[in-house]
Design a protein around this motif. Sequence first.
Motif, short mmCIF file in Angstrom:
data_model
loop_
_atom_site.label_atom_id
_atom_site.label_comp_id
_atom_site.label_asym_id
_atom_site.label_seq_id
_atom_site.Cartn_x
_atom_site.Cartn_y
_atom_site.Cartn_z
N GLU A 188 0.83 -1.20 0.00
CA GLU A 188 0.00 0.00 0.00
C GLU A 188 0.87 1.25 0.00
O GLU A 188 1.92 1.30 0.64
CB GLU A 188 -0.87 0.02 1.26
CG GLU A 188 -1.82 -1.15 1.40
CD GLU A 188 -3.07 -0.93 0.59
OE1 GLU A 188 -3.53 -1.90 -0.03
OE2 GLU A 188 -3.59 0.19 0.58
N SER A 190 -0.47 5.46 -12.42
CA SER A 190 -1.87 5.88 -12.42
C SER A 190 -1.93 7.39 -12.48
O SER A 190 -1.24 8.08 -11.70
CB SER A 190 -2.57 5.40 -11.15
OG SER A 190 -3.84 6.00 -11.01
N VAL A 193 -7.87 8.60 -10.40
CA VAL A 193 -8.57 7.52 -9.71
C VAL A 193 -9.13 6.53 -10.74
O VAL A 193 -9.67 6.93 -11.77
CB VAL A 193 -9.71 8.10 -8.85
CG1 VAL A 193 -10.53 6.98 -8.22
CG2 VAL A 193 -9.15 9.01 -7.78
N LYS A 194 -8.95 5.27 -10.46
CA LYS A 194 -9.41 4.15 -11.29
C LYS A 194 -8.72 4.08 -12.65
O LYS A 194 -9.05 3.22 -13.47
CB LYS A 194 -10.93 4.20 -11.49
CG LYS A 194 -11.71 4.03 -10.18
CD LYS A 194 -13.19 3.82 -10.44
CE LYS A 194 -14.00 3.82 -9.16
NZ LYS A 194 -13.64 2.69 -8.27
N LYS A 204 -5.20 3.44 -14.82
CA LYS A 204 -3.87 2.85 -14.67
C LYS A 204 -3.26 2.62 -16.03
O LYS A 204 -3.96 2.49 -17.03
CB LYS A 204 -3.96 1.53 -13.90
CG LYS A 204 -4.79 0.47 -14.59
CD LYS A 204 -4.96 -0.75 -13.74
CE LYS A 204 -5.83 -1.79 -14.47
NZ LYS A 204 -6.15 -2.95 -13.62
N SER A 242 -4.34 -1.06 -7.98
CA SER A 242 -5.68 -0.57 -7.68
C SER A 242 -5.57 0.85 -7.18
O SER A 242 -4.74 1.15 -6.31
CB SER A 242 -6.35 -1.44 -6.62
OG SER A 242 -7.56 -0.88 -6.19
N ARG A 243 -6.43 1.73 -7.73
CA ARG A 243 -6.48 3.10 -7.22
C ARG A 243 -7.95 3.50 -7.11
O ARG A 243 -8.54 4.04 -8.03
CB ARG A 243 -5.73 4.07 -8.14
CG ARG A 243 -5.52 5.42 -7.45
CD ARG A 243 -4.45 6.20 -8.08
NE ARG A 243 -4.28 7.49 -7.41
CZ ARG A 243 -3.81 8.55 -8.04
NH1 ARG A 243 -3.46 8.48 -9.31
NH2 ARG A 243 -3.66 9.69 -7.38
N GLU A 244 -8.51 3.24 -5.95
CA GLU A 244 -9.91 3.55 -5.67
C GLU A 244 -10.09 4.95 -5.11
O GLU A 244 -11.16 5.55 -5.24
CB GLU A 244 -10.49 2.51 -4.69
CG GLU A 244 -10.50 1.10 -5.25
CD GLU A 244 -11.42 0.97 -6.45
OE1 GLU A 244 -12.53 1.54 -6.43
OE2 GLU A 244 -11.03 0.30 -7.43
N LYS A 245 -9.04 5.46 -4.46
CA LYS A 245 -9.06 6.82 -3.93
C LYS A 245 -7.80 7.54 -4.41
O LYS A 245 -6.77 6.91 -4.64
CB LYS A 245 -9.09 6.80 -2.40
CG LYS A 245 -10.38 6.26 -1.81
CD LYS A 245 -10.39 6.40 -0.30
CE LYS A 245 -11.71 5.90 0.26
NZ LYS A 245 -11.76 6.03 1.73
N LYS A 246 -7.92 8.85 -4.53
CA LYS A 246 -6.82 9.63 -5.10
C LYS A 246 -5.52 9.48 -4.31
O LYS A 246 -4.44 9.46 -4.88
CB LYS A 246 -7.22 11.11 -5.17
CG LYS A 246 -6.29 11.97 -5.99
CD LYS A 246 -6.83 13.37 -6.13
CE LYS A 246 -5.95 14.20 -7.06
NZ LYS A 246 -6.47 15.58 -7.20
#
Lengths: 114, 112
Positions: free
Chosen positions: A22, A49, A52-53, A55, A67-71
């Motif tokens: 992470e 990335s 957000v979202k 990649k 994974s990038r769900e939040k900035k």
Amino acid sequence: DVKVTQSSRYLVKRTGEKVFLECVQDMDHENMFWYRQDPGLGLRLIYFSYDVKMKEKGDIPEGYSVSREKKERFSLILESASTNQTSMYLCASSTNRAEPYEQYFGPGTRLTVT
Amino acid sequence: GQQVMQIPQYQHVQEGEDFTTYCNSSTTLSNIQWYKQRPGGHPVFLIQLVKSGEVKKQKRLTFQFGEAKKNSSLHITATQTTDVGTYFCAGRWSYNTDKLIFGTGTRLQVFP
């Protein structure tokens, strides 16, 4: 002061395990990056990335996903760890808002796969 | 694909001697950045060069960008033990990308 933090400094995992690394940045940067660093090879880009979202594959994406769900958070996932993924993993972030768009790095996670 | 090579891979110098690392790209770059990584640390940004033939100085460090924007160098005058670390160049090959191609790095050791 920009701060990029990584969840672990050292990690030991077994072959075949699923591994999550992470990375969190606190400067509202648009771009985040995952690199691996190996002696004599410099820093090689795994994934990148820019939102957000969103990649984009880097130079060595095989065996990894992200994974990038939040900035502020960018995760690197090793679906089934292998010994050749033993390395130092560095996360970085940057902004498009102001020159020189330098990258700010986290302290790194040294991953050993046995 | 794009590659950035750096030489030498290692350099050991006596304190007070000069040091130079060279960076060569296989393609023309839009700009180049330099980073320093202290032993046990993470890369830290030093400088960015944008213009063909550009020269910038930071105290004892001199950075150059080649006329063809395919090579760059970092020269340290009168090294000190605080200069120890690995120096990376990182090139951006397009103004439309935020990705950098990092060089292989030059590890500098300074003996007192």
